[in-house]
Design a protein around this motif. Sequence first.
Motif, short mmCIF file in Angstrom:
data_model
loop_
_atom_site.label_atom_id
_atom_site.label_comp_id
_atom_site.label_asym_id
_atom_site.label_seq_id
_atom_site.Cartn_x
_atom_site.Cartn_y
_atom_site.Cartn_z
N LYS A 1 -5.52 -10.85 2.07
CA LYS A 1 -5.33 -9.45 1.66
C LYS A 1 -7.20 -8.92 1.79
N VAL B 1 -8.27 -8.92 5.43
CA VAL B 1 -7.67 -7.75 6.28
C VAL B 1 -8.43 -6.38 5.61
N GLN B 2 -8.69 -6.15 4.31
CA GLN B 2 -9.32 -5.27 3.59
C GLN B 2 -10.76 -5.01 4.41
N HIS C 1 -3.51 -2.42 10.64
CA HIS C 1 -4.00 -3.01 9.30
C HIS C 1 -3.38 -2.61 8.04
N LYS C 2 -2.92 -1.43 8.02
CA LYS C 2 -2.20 -0.86 6.80
C LYS C 2 -0.71 -1.44 6.71
N ARG D 1 0.04 -4.47 7.65
CA ARG D 1 -0.40 -5.67 7.44
C ARG D 1 -0.66 -5.88 5.78
N LEU D 2 -1.32 -4.87 5.39
CA LEU D 2 -1.58 -4.92 3.83
C LEU D 2 -0.46 -4.69 3.14
N ASP D 3 0.19 -3.70 3.48
CA ASP D 3 1.54 -3.32 2.81
C ASP D 3 2.65 -4.58 2.72
N ASP E 1 1.23 -7.13 0.33
CA ASP E 1 1.22 -6.73 -0.85
C ASP E 1 2.77 -7.15 -1.36
#
Length: 203
Positions: free
Chosen positions: A139, A142-143, A158-159, A161-163, A166
């Motif tokens: 995480k 990616v951020q 990317h959003k 992937r972050l979701d 999470d």
Amino acid sequence: MDNSLPQTVGIDISKATLDVFAHPAGDERQFANTVKGHKELVVWLGQWQIDRIAYEATGAYHRRLEQALADLPCVKLNPARARRFAQAAGTLAKTDKIDATILARMAATLQPPVRPAITPRQAKLAELISARDSLVRDKIAVQNQAKNLTIPLLKRQHKHRLDQIDRHIAQVDAEIAVSIAADPALTRRHQIISVPDSEVPQA
């Protein structure tokens, strides 16, 4: 060799096999790294009084063996420390049988403290925590990558992937909570660790 003498046993663990050496008896044997092989190993060890059983941590390869030896005095040795001991002893060659011999002699010489084997539930919890740590690192990576993006498509990816990360973290957290709740000792330890500073009694 007198079988009444306590033995220190070294086990070199690989994916398929266990190379075992008993010191000072000098006996060596190879077993399959399977449930059947573990049972045969325990029977073979039963001919002696065991002082210590030494092996190196090998991730998934040693976990089932650790459970099979739960009633015996085991020590998990640091691989780097074992290599230094081998070098100090003048052993430069490296084979599974030699590694087992070095582990046995190292444990007999240094007599590292014996620690109880972790339970299957504790092993599961350790694996879950390791997986969570890996997800958190993913995480953060990616951020950090997202900070330099300018193209809308890449930002959306990317959003996504972050979701997804999470969601995976939340799933692992839920499984960790279940594992802790199923073990009274872990539940108590978790309760103590989770007490806010404001609720800790002051001296």
